[in-house]
Design a protein around this motif. Structure first.
Motif, PDB file in Angstrom:
ATOM      1  N   VAL A 258       0.901  -1.153   0.000  1.00  0.00           N
ATOM      2  CA  VAL A 258       0.000   0.000   0.000  1.00  0.00           C
ATOM      3  C   VAL A 258       0.942   1.206   0.000  1.00  0.00           C
TER       4      VAL A 258
ATOM      5  N   LYS B  94      -1.356   6.409   0.782  1.00  0.00           N
ATOM      6  CA  LYS B  94      -2.642   5.816   1.191  1.00  0.00           C
ATOM      7  C   LYS B  94      -2.582   5.238   2.599  1.00  0.00           C
ATOM      8  N   VAL B  95      -1.463   5.453   3.283  1.00  0.00           N
ATOM      9  CA  VAL B  95      -1.302   4.885   4.627  1.00  0.00           C
ATOM     10  C   VAL B  95      -1.514   5.972   5.684  1.00  0.00           C
TER      11      VAL B  95
ATOM     12  N   TYR C 192      -8.008   1.322  12.556  1.00  0.00           N
ATOM     13  CA  TYR C 192      -6.840   0.428  12.611  1.00  0.00           C
ATOM     14  C   TYR C 192      -6.391   0.250  14.053  1.00  0.00           C
TER      15      TYR C 192
ATOM     16  N   ALA D  15      -3.171  -0.286  14.786  1.00  0.00           N
ATOM     17  CA  ALA D  15      -1.824   0.296  14.880  1.00  0.00           C
ATOM     18  C   ALA D  15      -1.500   1.000  13.563  1.00  0.00           C
ATOM     19  N   VAL D  16      -0.698   2.052  13.628  1.00  0.00           N
ATOM     20  CA  VAL D  16      -0.262   2.747  12.401  1.00  0.00           C
ATOM     21  C   VAL D  16       1.227   3.104  12.514  1.00  0.00           C
ATOM     22  N   PRO D  17       1.888   3.338  11.370  1.00  0.00           N
ATOM     23  CA  PRO D  17       3.302   3.717  11.402  1.00  0.00           C
ATOM     24  C   PRO D  17       3.515   5.115  11.998  1.00  0.00           C
TER      25      PRO D  17
ATOM     26  N   PRO E 267       0.853  -7.894  11.862  1.00  0.00           N
ATOM     27  CA  PRO E 267      -0.272  -7.673  10.942  1.00  0.00           C
ATOM     28  C   PRO E 267       0.120  -6.853   9.707  1.00  0.00           C
ATOM     29  N   PHE E 268       1.149  -6.029   9.846  1.00  0.00           N
ATOM     30  CA  PHE E 268       1.685  -5.317   8.681  1.00  0.00           C
ATOM     31  C   PHE E 268       3.174  -5.058   8.870  1.00  0.00           C
TER      32      PHE E 268
ATOM     33  N   ILE F 205       3.360   0.164   3.253  1.00  0.00           N
ATOM     34  CA  ILE F 205       3.271  -1.026   4.105  1.00  0.00           C
ATOM     35  C   ILE F 205       2.816  -2.230   3.268  1.00  0.00           C
TER      36      ILE F 205
ATOM     37  N   THR G 131       0.495  -5.568   3.980  1.00  0.00           N
ATOM     38  CA  THR G 131      -0.418  -6.085   4.998  1.00  0.00           C
ATOM     39  C   THR G 131      -0.663  -7.579   4.796  1.00  0.00           C
ATOM     40  N   ARG G 132      -1.115  -8.218   5.878  1.00  0.00           N
ATOM     41  CA  ARG G 132      -1.484  -9.643   5.790  1.00  0.00           C
ATOM     42  C   ARG G 132      -2.577  -9.834   4.759  1.00  0.00           C
ATOM     43  N   ARG G 133      -3.488  -8.867   4.688  1.00  0.00           N
ATOM     44  CA  ARG G 133      -4.628  -8.975   3.754  1.00  0.00           C
ATOM     45  C   ARG G 133      -4.129  -9.140   2.319  1.00  0.00           C
TER      46      ARG G 133
HETATM   47  P1  AMP Z   1      -5.085  -5.882   7.093  1.00  0.00           P
HETATM   48  O1  AMP Z   1      -4.208  -7.054   6.776  1.00  0.00           O
HETATM   49  O2  AMP Z   1      -5.614  -5.150   5.881  1.00  0.00           O
HETATM   50  O3  AMP Z   1      -6.141  -6.195   8.095  1.00  0.00           O
HETATM   51  O4  AMP Z   1      -4.161  -4.785   7.806  1.00  0.00           O
HETATM   52  C1  AMP Z   1      -3.425  -5.138   8.939  1.00  0.00           C
HETATM   53  C2  AMP Z   1      -3.058  -3.893   9.706  1.00  0.00           C
HETATM   54  O5  AMP Z   1      -2.285  -3.037   8.860  1.00  0.00           O
HETATM   55  C3  AMP Z   1      -4.237  -3.015  10.159  1.00  0.00           C
HETATM   56  O6  AMP Z   1      -4.782  -3.439  11.376  1.00  0.00           O
HETATM   57  C4  AMP Z   1      -3.550  -1.672  10.333  1.00  0.00           C
HETATM   58  O7  AMP Z   1      -2.861  -1.631  11.573  1.00  0.00           O
HETATM   59  C5  AMP Z   1      -2.522  -1.679   9.194  1.00  0.00           C
HETATM   60  N1  AMP Z   1      -3.056  -0.994   8.004  1.00  0.00           N
HETATM   61  C6  AMP Z   1      -3.686  -1.542   6.932  1.00  0.00           C
HETATM   62  N2  AMP Z   1      -4.005  -0.612   6.012  1.00  0.00           N
HETATM   63  C7  AMP Z   1      -3.568   0.577   6.511  1.00  0.00           C
HETATM   64  C8  AMP Z   1      -3.606   1.941   6.047  1.00  0.00           C
HETATM   65  N3  AMP Z   1      -4.149   2.289   4.861  1.00  0.00           N
HETATM   66  N4  AMP Z   1      -3.069   2.903   6.834  1.00  0.00           N
HETATM   67  C9  AMP Z   1      -2.506   2.575   8.032  1.00  0.00           C
HETATM   68  N5  AMP Z   1      -2.431   1.319   8.517  1.00  0.00           N
HETATM   69  C10 AMP Z   1      -2.960   0.326   7.784  1.00  0.00           C
END
Ligand code: AMP
Length: 148
Positions: free
Chosen positions: A19, A23-24, A45, A47-49, A114-115, A128, A130-132
């Motif tokens: 991402v 967009k973060v 969320y 947690a964030v950076p 998680p990220f 970042i 992400t796991r998603r």
């Molecule tokens: P996800 O795998 O999409 O559930 O994302 C895992 C984690 O990444 C979330 O719980 C957030 O802490 C972080 N995260 C995902 N997308 C964002 C974003 N756009 N901005 C900031 N943090 C994000």
């Protein structure tokens, strides 16, 4: 998973999976915890950076860390949060990736987080993974290999 599908995933680069920074959601290391909590609640969320004023990656701040700071002896004392800066409590032990790392590098690091943040040569924040995003690719490959 068929060999070809596996190899396709292995060749994917972090640059294609991440991402991008614009967009973060993030907070600045000098912000008070009160502001960080607002950002976390508004974005949803956990947690964030955390970035410094030069847009370099410094760590990660989470709702859990902030709530621990607000916890008094018997109740939450939310007013404490305006006097504590994010950099004093953020987590600094966060693994990072570079844009030219692979899907497999990201997969390994995301087992415990998680990220994961992506940084440049001088620590600048690029985005970042992400796991998603990783799970989406695994799921896609699984279905593509089943349909062959
Ligand atoms: P996800 O795998 O999409 O559930 O994302 C895992 C984690 O990444 C979330 O719980 C957030 O802490 C972080 N995260 C995902 N997308 C964002 C974003 N756009 N901005 C900031 N943090 C994000």
């Amino acid at each position: 998973m068929l060999q070809m599908e596996r190899e396709k995933n292995e060749m994917l680069l972090v640059e294609e999976l991440m991402v991008p920074s614009e967009k973060v959601a993030h907070v600045q290391s000098g912000n008070p915890l009160e502001h960080a909590l607002l950002v976390l609640i508004k974005t949803g969320y956990s947690a964030v950076p955390v970035l410094n004023p030069h847009f370099q990656f410094e760590g990660v701040i989470s709702k859990t860390k902030i709530l621990e700071e607000a916890l008094g002896l018997e109740q939450f004392e939310m007013e404490r949060l305006s006097d504590i800066a994010v950099h004093t409590v953020m987590d600094r032990e966060i693994p990072c990736l570079k844009k030219d790392h692979t899907f497999i590098d990201a997969l390994h690091k995301l087992i415990d987080h998680p990220f994961v943040c992506v940084t440049g040569e001088n620590g600048e924040f690029d985005g970042i993974v992400t796991r998603r995003e990783i799970l989406k690719n695994v799921s896609k490959s699984y279905h593509e290999s089943k349909n062959k």
